[in-house]
Motif scaffolding. Structure first.
Motif, PDB file in Angstrom:
ATOM      1  N   GLY A  56       0.995  -1.276  -0.094  1.00 24.41           N
ATOM      2  CA  GLY A  56      -0.135  -0.007  -0.077  1.00 24.41           C
ATOM      3  C   GLY A  56       0.824   1.093   0.048  1.00 24.41           C
ATOM      4  O   GLY A  56       1.997   1.088   0.049  1.00 24.41           O
ATOM      5  N   ALA A  57       0.076   2.486   0.068  1.00 25.04           N
ATOM      6  CA  ALA A  57       1.020   3.784   0.194  1.00 25.04           C
ATOM      7  C   ALA A  57       0.016   4.884   0.682  1.00 25.04           C
ATOM      8  O   ALA A  57      -1.058   4.819   0.600  1.00 25.04           O
ATOM      9  N   ILE A  58       0.700   5.436   1.138  1.00 23.42           N
ATOM     10  CA  ILE A  58       0.304   6.853   1.759  1.00 23.42           C
ATOM     11  C   ILE A  58       0.566   8.096   0.830  1.00 23.42           C
ATOM     12  O   ILE A  58       2.045   8.217   0.470  1.00 23.42           O
ATOM     13  N   LEU A  59      -0.426   8.863   0.399  1.00 24.12           N
ATOM     14  CA  LEU A  59      -0.192  10.223  -0.593  1.00 24.12           C
ATOM     15  C   LEU A  59      -0.422  11.150   0.368  1.00 24.12           C
ATOM     16  O   LEU A  59      -1.548  11.250   1.001  1.00 24.12           O
ATOM     17  N   THR A  60       0.651  12.292   0.326  1.00 24.10           N
ATOM     18  CA  THR A  60       0.169  13.410   0.936  1.00 24.10           C
ATOM     19  C   THR A  60       0.991  14.561   0.373  1.00 24.10           C
ATOM     20  O   THR A  60       1.967  14.331  -0.260  1.00 24.10           O
ATOM     21  N   ASN A  61       0.518  15.672   0.427  1.00 25.46           N
ATOM     22  CA  ASN A  61       1.006  17.096   0.041  1.00 25.46           C
ATOM     23  C   ASN A  61       1.946  17.981   1.008  1.00 25.46           C
ATOM     24  O   ASN A  61       2.629  18.895   0.857  1.00 25.46           O
ATOM     25  N   ASP A  62       1.829  17.231   2.101  1.00 26.26           N
ATOM     26  CA  ASP A  62       2.253  17.648   3.709  1.00 26.26           C
ATOM     27  C   ASP A  62       3.720  17.135   3.780  1.00 26.26           C
ATOM     28  O   ASP A  62       3.617  15.927   4.174  1.00 26.26           O
ATOM     29  N   SER A  63       4.761  17.847   3.750  1.00 29.07           N
ATOM     30  CA  SER A  63       6.175  17.284   3.904  1.00 29.07           C
ATOM     31  C   SER A  63       6.163  16.761   5.340  1.00 29.07           C
ATOM     32  O   SER A  63       6.899  15.876   5.717  1.00 29.07           O
ATOM     33  N   ASP A  64       5.634  17.518   6.413  1.00 29.96           N
ATOM     34  CA  ASP A  64       5.787  17.068   7.738  1.00 29.96           C
ATOM     35  C   ASP A  64       5.173  15.893   8.108  1.00 29.96           C
ATOM     36  O   ASP A  64       5.686  14.785   8.716  1.00 29.96           O
ATOM     37  N   LEU A  65       4.010  15.660   7.576  1.00 31.91           N
ATOM     38  CA  LEU A  65       3.109  14.217   7.715  1.00 31.91           C
ATOM     39  C   LEU A  65       3.924  13.160   6.858  1.00 31.91           C
ATOM     40  O   LEU A  65       3.932  12.083   7.351  1.00 31.91           O
ATOM     41  N   ALA A  66       4.535  13.365   5.762  1.00 31.06           N
ATOM     42  CA  ALA A  66       5.154  12.436   5.088  1.00 31.06           C
ATOM     43  C   ALA A  66       6.354  12.003   5.801  1.00 31.06           C
ATOM     44  O   ALA A  66       6.819  10.818   6.039  1.00 31.06           O
ATOM     45  N   ALA A  67       7.063  12.848   6.419  1.00 36.28           N
ATOM     46  CA  ALA A  67       8.293  12.706   7.191  1.00 36.28           C
ATOM     47  C   ALA A  67       7.982  11.631   8.409  1.00 36.28           C
ATOM     48  O   ALA A  67       8.535  10.731   8.891  1.00 36.28           O
ATOM     49  N   ARG A  68       6.634  12.127   9.025  1.00 40.00           N
ATOM     50  CA  ARG A  68       6.099  11.503  10.386  1.00 40.00           C
ATOM     51  C   ARG A  68       5.788   9.882   9.908  1.00 40.00           C
ATOM     52  O   ARG A  68       5.857   9.052  10.400  1.00 40.00           O
ATOM     53  N   ALA A  69       4.980  10.037   8.581  1.00 39.61           N
ATOM     54  CA  ALA A  69       4.649   8.616   8.284  1.00 39.61           C
ATOM     55  C   ALA A  69       5.838   7.730   7.988  1.00 39.61           C
ATOM     56  O   ALA A  69       5.767   6.586   8.205  1.00 39.61           O
ATOM     57  N   LYS A  70       6.826   8.179   7.350  1.00 37.42           N
ATOM     58  CA  LYS A  70       8.000   7.360   6.939  1.00 37.42           C
ATOM     59  C   LYS A  70       8.693   6.787   8.257  1.00 37.42           C
ATOM     60  O   LYS A  70       9.131   5.574   8.464  1.00 37.42           O
ATOM     61  N   HIS A  71       8.972   7.942   9.186  1.00 42.27           N
ATOM     62  CA  HIS A  71       9.343   7.272  10.484  1.00 42.27           C
ATOM     63  C   HIS A  71       8.512   6.433  11.655  1.00 42.27           C
ATOM     64  O   HIS A  71       9.147   5.402  11.787  1.00 42.27           O
ATOM     65  N   LEU A  72       7.386   6.542  11.289  1.00 43.52           N
ATOM     66  CA  LEU A  72       6.370   5.706  12.354  1.00 43.52           C
ATOM     67  C   LEU A  72       6.386   4.431  11.559  1.00 43.52           C
ATOM     68  O   LEU A  72       5.821   3.475  12.503  1.00 43.52           O
ATOM     69  N   THR A  73       6.317   4.243  10.061  1.00 46.95           N
ATOM     70  CA  THR A  73       6.210   2.927   9.629  1.00 46.95           C
ATOM     71  C   THR A  73       7.680   2.179   9.712  1.00 46.95           C
ATOM     72  O   THR A  73       7.548   1.164   9.026  1.00 46.95           O
ATOM     73  N   THR A  74       8.517   2.946  10.149  1.00 45.47           N
ATOM     74  CA  THR A  74       9.720   2.450   9.980  1.00 45.47           C
ATOM     75  C   THR A  74      10.274   2.172  11.750  1.00 45.47           C
ATOM     76  O   THR A  74      11.676   2.264  12.041  1.00 45.47           O
ATOM     77  N   THR A  75       9.507   1.824  12.415  1.00 49.12           N
ATOM     78  CA  THR A  75       9.480   1.485  13.759  1.00 49.12           C
ATOM     79  C   THR A  75      10.238   2.690  14.771  1.00 49.12           C
ATOM     80  O   THR A  75      10.741   2.463  15.725  1.00 49.12           O
ATOM     81  N   ALA A  76      10.035   3.977  14.154  1.00 52.15           N
ATOM     82  CA  ALA A  76      10.477   5.190  14.934  1.00 52.15           C
ATOM     83  C   ALA A  76      11.950   5.140  15.157  1.00 52.15           C
ATOM     84  O   ALA A  76      12.460   5.489  16.010  1.00 52.15           O
ATOM     85  N   LYS A  77      12.552   4.484  14.331  1.00 53.40           N
ATOM     86  CA  LYS A  77      14.256   4.240  14.416  1.00 53.40           C
ATOM     87  C   LYS A  77      14.978   5.522  14.180  1.00 53.40           C
ATOM     88  O   LYS A  77      14.834   6.175  13.142  1.00 53.40           O
TER      89      LYS A  77
END
Length: 414
Positions: free
Chosen positions: A247-268
């Motif tokens: 699946g994928a998350i689409l967004t035009n919000d850079s902060d949300l995208a960064a948070r999405a990548k962080h939280l989907t990667t165990t917040a490492k």
């Protein structure tokens, strides 16, 4: 048909209609090998080359060049600023809802007529689905009926426990905050988004688009999944392109995208060797092997869309002369990917569930793996007591929708 325990002997008028529908659908699928699946993937590009590269290099898990490439390619195709890929569409929707601010104890408005994953993602947040009716034209959420429902059932108020949120939409009956709205683009057909946006603006509700089925579909020239605060896609094996699961998350919000990548990667936290994490998070990242398959599939997506649209035209022409049923075509000012081709039976036929069963059985006996719509959410045991508006249209549609085989292979193999 009498030997099949899931059928009954329909009245003569219904029986003639069933025969006409089976003949019309059969004329479209032609000599395709039986049984004709509802939807199956087509691998005609660089799938083997890209996945072999992953195997040869050993980069098969959640790190690797194809993950980043797939995200870039998805963003470029949909014209979203950011795409973040996940292990499946449900994980993407779960994460998107969390990013939109959904918290335990909230309610989230979703269509009653949807695949169960939409409701499940809400439940995974600790929230409760709040069920909305559908409209006949798009088969998606009815904005006008939602507006009337909220005027009666909701109010804007400041939650004393969360004053930083300002005025929020609250269900007067349950006292719970309504935190988001999730319209779903049914079978690839875009919902009437402008009308929904107007309603959501009135009630301070963020929109998370469930575009799981509609990659390649356009609403007034914009890709579905890119119009709300966030949108989600699915790449399950039955979708227009597949990564096997994904699946994928689409967004035009850079902060949300960064948070999405962080939280989907165990917040490492980034570090060459330390394992430091700063939040309770999720192992939701898409493996490189799946992303490689996705890159190859996405390269073929424009052709896939054209093939499916051509197939839809053939279905529409074959079904047009048959009285008592209509082919569901794309809404005005929209361009649908026709993920699943859909027939809508007249109410006089579809109000009898046994007649729908008889039609589906006849299609299956002809080797055509047609399906009904999903069971409406309020008719499932775990969602029976959810708050809801009048759902009479969704209930009627569920009794009358028949989905027909829509694989790219059917058109490509002609």
């Amino acid at each position: 048909m009498a030997s099949n325990p899931h059928t009954f002997e329909p009245p003569a008028v219904a029986s003639r209609l069933i025969d006409q529908i089976v003949e019309a659908v059969g004329s479209v699928v032609g000599n395709a090998p039986r049984p004709v699946a509802l939807h199956e993937p087509r691998f005609a590009g660089r799938e083997t080359r890209y996945t072999r590269e992953c195997i040869d290099t050993g980069w098969v898990s959640s790190a690797g060049s194809f993950v980043d490439r797939f995200e870039r390619d998805l963003a470029a195709f949909t014209k979203a600023k950011h795409a973040v890929v996940t292990v499946n569409g449900t994980a993407a929707l779960h994460m998107a809802l969390l990013l939109a601010g959904v918290e335990p104890g909230d309610e989230v408005i979703i269509p009653a007529l949807t695949f169960v994953a939409t409701a499940n993602a809400v439940s995974h947040c600790g929230a409760t689905p709040h069920l909305a009716d559908s409209e006949q034209r798009t088969l998606g959420m009815d904005a006008r009926k939602l507006a009337a429902h909220l005027e009666q059932a909701a109010e804007l108020k400041v939650d004393s426990s969360r004053p930083e949120l300002g005025e929020v939409c609250v269900n007067r009956v349950t006292g719970r905050r309504i935190a988001a709205v999730v319209p779903m683009h049914a079978f690839g057909h875009p919902v009437e988004f402008k009308a929904l946006q107007s309603v959501c603006d009135r009630w301070n509700l963020p929109i998370v688009e469930d575009a799981a089925e509609s990659l390649g579909s356009l609403y007034h020239g914009r890709h579905t999944g890119t119009m709300g605060r966030l949108g989600v896609l699915s790449f399950n094996g039955n979708k227009i392109i597949t990564t096997g699961g994904g699946g994928a998350i689409l967004t035009n919000d850079s902060d949300l995208a960064a948070r999405a990548k962080h939280l989907t990667t165990t917040a490492k936290l980034p570090h060459p060797w330390r394992f430091d994490h700063d939040a309770v998070a999720f192992n939701y990242r898409l493996p490189n092997l799946n992303a490689a398959l996705g890159c190859a599939q996405l390269e073929q997506l424009p052709g896939f869309v054209e093939s499916k649209r051509a197939l839809a035209l053939r279905y529409a022409a074959a079904i047009a002369p048959v009285r008592g049923v209509r082919f569901v075509d794309e809404p005005p000012d929209c361009r649908s990917n026709y993920w699943l081709n859909t027939m809508l039976l007249d109410a006089s036929f579809g109000d009898d569930d046994q007649q729908l069963v008889a039609l589906l059985a006849a299609l299956h006996e002809a080797g055509i793996m047609a399906r009904p719509a999903w069971t409406p959410m309020h008719q499932l045991p775990m969602y029976r007591d959810c708050p809801r508006m009048d759902l009479s249209v969704a209930e009627s549609l569920a009794r009358r929708i028949v989905n027909l085989p829509g694989s790219v292979k059917l058109e490509a193999g002609r």
